[in-house]
Design a protein around this motif. Structure first.
Motif, mmCIF file in Angstrom:
data_model
loop_
_atom_site.group_PDB
_atom_site.id
_atom_site.type_symbol
_atom_site.label_atom_id
_atom_site.label_comp_id
_atom_site.label_asym_id
_atom_site.label_seq_id
_atom_site.Cartn_x
_atom_site.Cartn_y
_atom_site.Cartn_z
ATOM 1 N N ALA A 18 7.507 -8.663 -4.911
ATOM 2 C CA ALA A 18 7.469 -7.811 -6.103
ATOM 3 C C ALA A 18 6.126 -7.094 -6.163
ATOM 4 O O ALA A 18 5.122 -7.578 -5.632
ATOM 5 N N PRO A 21 6.119 -5.518 -12.060
ATOM 6 C CA PRO A 21 7.480 -5.762 -12.550
ATOM 7 C C PRO A 21 8.573 -5.298 -11.570
ATOM 8 O O PRO A 21 9.732 -5.624 -11.752
ATOM 9 N N VAL A 22 8.184 -4.527 -10.539
ATOM 10 C CA VAL A 22 9.196 -3.979 -9.622
ATOM 11 C C VAL A 22 9.435 -4.964 -8.481
ATOM 12 O O VAL A 22 8.522 -5.269 -7.716
ATOM 13 N N ALA A 24 10.642 -5.220 -5.129
ATOM 14 C CA ALA A 24 11.004 -4.291 -4.051
ATOM 15 C C ALA A 24 11.964 -4.960 -3.076
ATOM 16 O O ALA A 24 12.893 -4.330 -2.576
ATOM 17 N N THR A 26 14.313 -8.432 -2.865
ATOM 18 C CA THR A 26 14.748 -9.595 -3.662
ATOM 19 C C THR A 26 15.162 -10.766 -2.780
ATOM 20 O O THR A 26 14.808 -11.905 -3.058
ATOM 21 N N GLY A 45 14.238 3.745 -1.493
ATOM 22 C CA GLY A 45 13.808 2.765 -2.487
ATOM 23 C C GLY A 45 14.501 1.422 -2.366
ATOM 24 O O GLY A 45 14.338 0.552 -3.231
ATOM 25 N N THR A 50 8.913 -1.939 2.573
ATOM 26 C CA THR A 50 8.307 -3.194 2.091
ATOM 27 C C THR A 50 8.696 -4.342 3.017
ATOM 28 O O THR A 50 7.850 -5.161 3.400
ATOM 29 N N ARG A 215 18.989 -2.395 -2.831
ATOM 30 C CA ARG A 215 18.232 -3.015 -3.931
ATOM 31 C C ARG A 215 17.528 -4.282 -3.482
ATOM 32 O O ARG A 215 17.587 -5.313 -4.147
#
Ligand SMILES: Nc1ncnc2c1ncn2[C@@H]1O[C@H](COP(=O)(O)OP(=O)(O)OP(=O)(O)O)[C@@H](O)[C@H]1O
Ligand SMILES: [Mg+2]
Length: 321
Positions: A18, A21-22, A24, A26, A45, A50, A215
């Motif tokens: 992360a 709060p984002v 990137a 999960t 995105g 990442t 996501r």
């Protein structure tokens, strides 16, 4: 007795990262076998860069595990890093360093002896067709040339794992073909390659396998759909419609083709019309050509409407809606 799985060049399990709060990434897991080329595919995105930064040992995961030939960055940082080559999607400038100096500087960081680094630098500049810029300052390079220097930089220490983030962006068509051949020859020599790109048709020709990310979560490529869309072009739609009706083959007009879609008149002899059909694969396509031609349909073209990666990607997007 089942054979043990082949040893992974890179194994990542349940990575999370992360930024405030984002979140990137999960939950990302993947496995790269030596000698294989894997695509990393996902929308903007979705966490590709990442994830690649974590795999390259340049960004720590909040949780999860990464092993490079069995070694973690936490316990064997320098040794693990030495096995990994990383090509970012964009490069900074290197002030006044020449191309050779950029490469030998990175070689020194990987503790290559100076003469070995110099030889490898010259050799790699030849490989990426930048030998004429060897002694020119790197900041004079064009964007595509910088991209090629970045590839040489990723290879200076002869890594066993190669991570490429959008490597073809900015490259001209010739350089894209060269990149594909170079990546394949590295894989043939045993390197495990992970490559992200949005240009799925290009990845299609390059990769053995694919990991999809959405996501921040990785998914293995879903089972291959039993039927894929093909595009068929005929000189006259009449006989095609008649034959398709007798064999029960559904035809959809190609929305990109005004003649087939009926929004432009079919003018007779040389206004080919294109339709979409679902076929099970190459064998079904061959049977269609044989049967339709026998029935008097003049086919001028039959080809997959999109590559498998693209169709899988679009199918996954649709599933998610
Ligand atoms: N340093 C950072 N600080 C804050 N948020 C970040 C940072 N890096 C990435 N993110 C966020 O994490 C998410 C994933 O970004 P990432 O760059 O990994 O995506 P990507 O899949 O590489 O996208 P693209 O296809 O556009 O290159 C995005 O929502 C992004 O805004
Ligand atoms: Mg990115």
């Amino acid at each position: 007795m089942a054979l043990p799985p082949p040893p992974a060049a890179l194994q990542a399990t349940s990575l999370r990262r992360a930024f405030g709060p984002v979140v990137a990434v999960t939950d990302a897991s993947l496995h790269l076998a030596p000698g294989s080329i894997t695509a990393l595919v996902g929308p903007n995105g979705s966490g590709k860069t990442t994830l690649l930064l974590m795999l390259a040992g340049l960004l720590s995961p909040d949780s999860g595990d990464i092993r490079i030939h069995g070694m973690s960055y936490a316990e064997h940082g320098p040794d693990a890093r030495r096995l990994v080559g990383w090509m970012p999607d964009a490069f900074g400038t290197w002030d006044s360093l020449t191309c050779v100096e950029v490469l030998t500087t990175f070689g020194a960081a990987y503790r290559l002896p100076a003469d070995v680094a110099r030889d490898r630098a010259r050799g790699l500049l030849r490989t990426v067709h930048l030998e004429e810029f060897a002694d020119a300052p790197a900041h004079v390079l064009s964007r595509g040339q910088k991209q090629r220097l970045g590839l040489a930089r990723a290879l200076i220490h002869a890594p066993g794992v190669l991570l490429l983030d959008e490597p073809a962006s900015g490259l001209d068509p010739r350089s894209r073909v060269d990149l594909r051949h170079l990546v394949r020859s590295l894989a043939d020599a045993g390197v495990a390659v992970l490559v992200s790109s949005h240009v799925l048709s290009e990845l299609e020709e390059m990769v053995d396998d694919a990991v999809f990310i959405n996501r921040g979560q990785t998914h293995l490529a879903p089972a291959v759909s039993p039927s894929w869309q093909w595009r068929i072009t005929v000189l006259d739609p009449g006989p095609l419609h008649a034959w398709a009706a007798t064999v029960g083959l559904p035809l959809a007009p190609d929305p990109d083709d005004p003649v087939a879609a009926g929004t432009a008149p079919f003018a007779g002899d040389l206004r080919p019309a294109t339709f979409l059909v679902h076929l099970g694969g190459e064998a079904a396509a061959a049977a269609l050509v044989r049967d339709a031609v026998t029935a008097g349909v003049a086919i001028s073209r039959l080809s997959p409407a999109a590559g498998r990666l693209e169709q899988t990607y679009l199918a996954m997007e649709t599933e998610r809606r």
